[in-house]
Design an enzyme around this catalytic site. Sequence first.
Site, PDB file in Angstrom:
ATOM      1  N   TYR A  57      10.850 -50.745  51.178  1.00 55.81           N
ATOM      2  CA  TYR A  57      12.268 -50.798  51.515  1.00 55.81           C
ATOM      3  C   TYR A  57      12.519 -50.335  52.946  1.00 55.81           C
ATOM      4  CZ  TYR A  57      13.296 -51.239  46.486  1.00 55.81           C
ATOM      5  OH  TYR A  57      13.367 -51.649  45.185  1.00 55.81           O
TER       6      TYR A  57
ATOM      7  N   SER B  33      18.910 -55.282  39.791  1.00 54.51           N
ATOM      8  CA  SER B  33      19.817 -56.423  40.007  1.00 54.51           C
ATOM      9  C   SER B  33      20.788 -56.622  38.849  1.00 54.51           C
ATOM     10  CB  SER B  33      19.034 -57.716  40.244  1.00 54.51           C
ATOM     11  OG  SER B  33      18.555 -57.776  41.563  1.00 54.51           O
TER      12      SER B  33
ATOM     13  N   LEU C 286      23.864 -56.683  38.902  1.00 51.38           N
ATOM     14  CA  LEU C 286      24.959 -57.539  39.364  1.00 51.38           C
ATOM     15  C   LEU C 286      24.441 -58.832  39.973  1.00 51.38           C
ATOM     16  CD1 LEU C 286      27.436 -54.965  40.963  1.00 51.38           C
ATOM     17  CD2 LEU C 286      27.721 -56.241  38.824  1.00 51.38           C
TER      18      LEU C 286
ATOM     19  N   GLY D  43      24.944 -59.130  43.553  1.00 47.03           N
ATOM     20  CA  GLY D  43      26.366 -59.174  43.853  1.00 47.03           C
ATOM     21  C   GLY D  43      27.095 -60.390  43.320  1.00 47.03           C
TER      22      GLY D  43
ATOM     23  N   LEU E 298      27.601 -61.399  40.298  1.00 41.41           N
ATOM     24  CA  LEU E 298      28.431 -61.118  39.128  1.00 41.41           C
ATOM     25  C   LEU E 298      29.636 -60.231  39.443  1.00 41.41           C
ATOM     26  CD1 LEU E 298      25.540 -60.680  36.557  1.00 41.41           C
ATOM     27  CD2 LEU E 298      27.295 -62.468  36.505  1.00 41.41           C
TER      28      LEU E 298
ATOM     29  N   GLY F  88      31.813 -61.225  41.489  1.00 44.49           N
ATOM     30  CA  GLY F  88      32.860 -62.193  41.765  1.00 44.49           C
ATOM     31  C   GLY F  88      33.175 -62.361  43.237  1.00 44.49           C
ATOM     32  N   LYS F  89      32.503 -61.609  44.113  1.00 42.93           N
ATOM     33  CA  LYS F  89      32.875 -61.664  45.530  1.00 42.93           C
ATOM     34  C   LYS F  89      32.447 -62.957  46.215  1.00 42.93           C
ATOM     35  CE  LYS F  89      28.925 -58.902  47.168  1.00 42.93           C
ATOM     36  NZ  LYS F  89      28.572 -57.614  47.821  1.00 42.93           N
TER      37      LYS F  89
END
Length: 349
Positions: free
Chosen positions: A53, A237, A239, A242, A244, A246-247
């Site tokens: 990372y 993960s 989301l 990201g 999920l 909705g963005k």
Amino acid sequence: MKYRKLGHTDIEVSLIGLGTMTWGEQNSEADAHQQLDYALAHGVNLVDTAEMYPVPPKAETQGRTETYIGTWLAKTKRRQDIVLASKIAGPVRDPKRPGHIRGGKTFHDRKNLTQALDESLKRLQTDYLDLYQLHWPDRTTMTFGRGAYPWVKDDYTVPIEETLSVLQDFVRQGKVRHIGVSNETPWGVARFLRHAELDGLPRIVSIQNPYNLLNRLYEQGLSEFSHHDNVGLLAYSPLAMGMLSGKYENGARPAGARLTLFDRFTRYSSPQSVAATQEYVELARRHGLTPTQLALAWVNTRPFVTSNLIGATTLEQLKENIDSVGVTLDEAVLAGIEAIHTRYPNPAP
């Protein structure tokens, strides 16, 4: 905050775990320290990182995430307040993937494991890890969205029992308390457990794999290991990068968002994934929930999940993610989720 046992250990980890892979790329050192302070103040104790990372992985930033955690630990003296987990990279067998860590020959042998662990400990400014994980298998197999088993005969792989024997030495030396795997398959988990039992080697306590409304493959082969062998899922993960939240609805690409900044992240962008996401977003809104609340609260309900590893680039996102532990999904919402899953089963493997 709610807590669950880490495998067969006596360690209690927070149901929401703090993922860190944006620190050093999308987040500054000050951001990282602020997130750590906020998360701990709200009951989070599991902090998950990796030698690779931040992501996207690059030679010039590699290790920066662990360094930021290390400076926070040095400043706050709160090592005893966190369950600290990191990971060693696996070998790079795909020429499209970056090979800057130890020349891409990051096999899970004694030389690489020792170098990786010692360098992680130095960056983290600690003398031990609570959990040390193999970021992906040493062998070629189904990882990172590969749709079918590749049927590749690798020229060289490190036997699982050899890797476990090195990890056993780390445990005996006090550098590592427990071990886990990541991006692993049912075959791999079975082999790790088998060698632990037959050869008296350390037993894995966790599996860190993707798990979300668009990718429920964990349920089809690995969840039984969680149930019968007490190897819990650290779900990453949740989301779907990201999606999920909705963005990205209707093709939106907000400034500073991951899919806006980096075109390499396509795992959750297929037409089927986009269609399924839209239905989950609409389901959430019909029931007075935000899409993020729906997605994270659902992962929280799964009995095989030990910790739900969230990642945030803002404090507002972090707050909503952590607050998902207090969200209850009623039977109508759960039935709606299953109906969508039936129409769009695992569109993002």
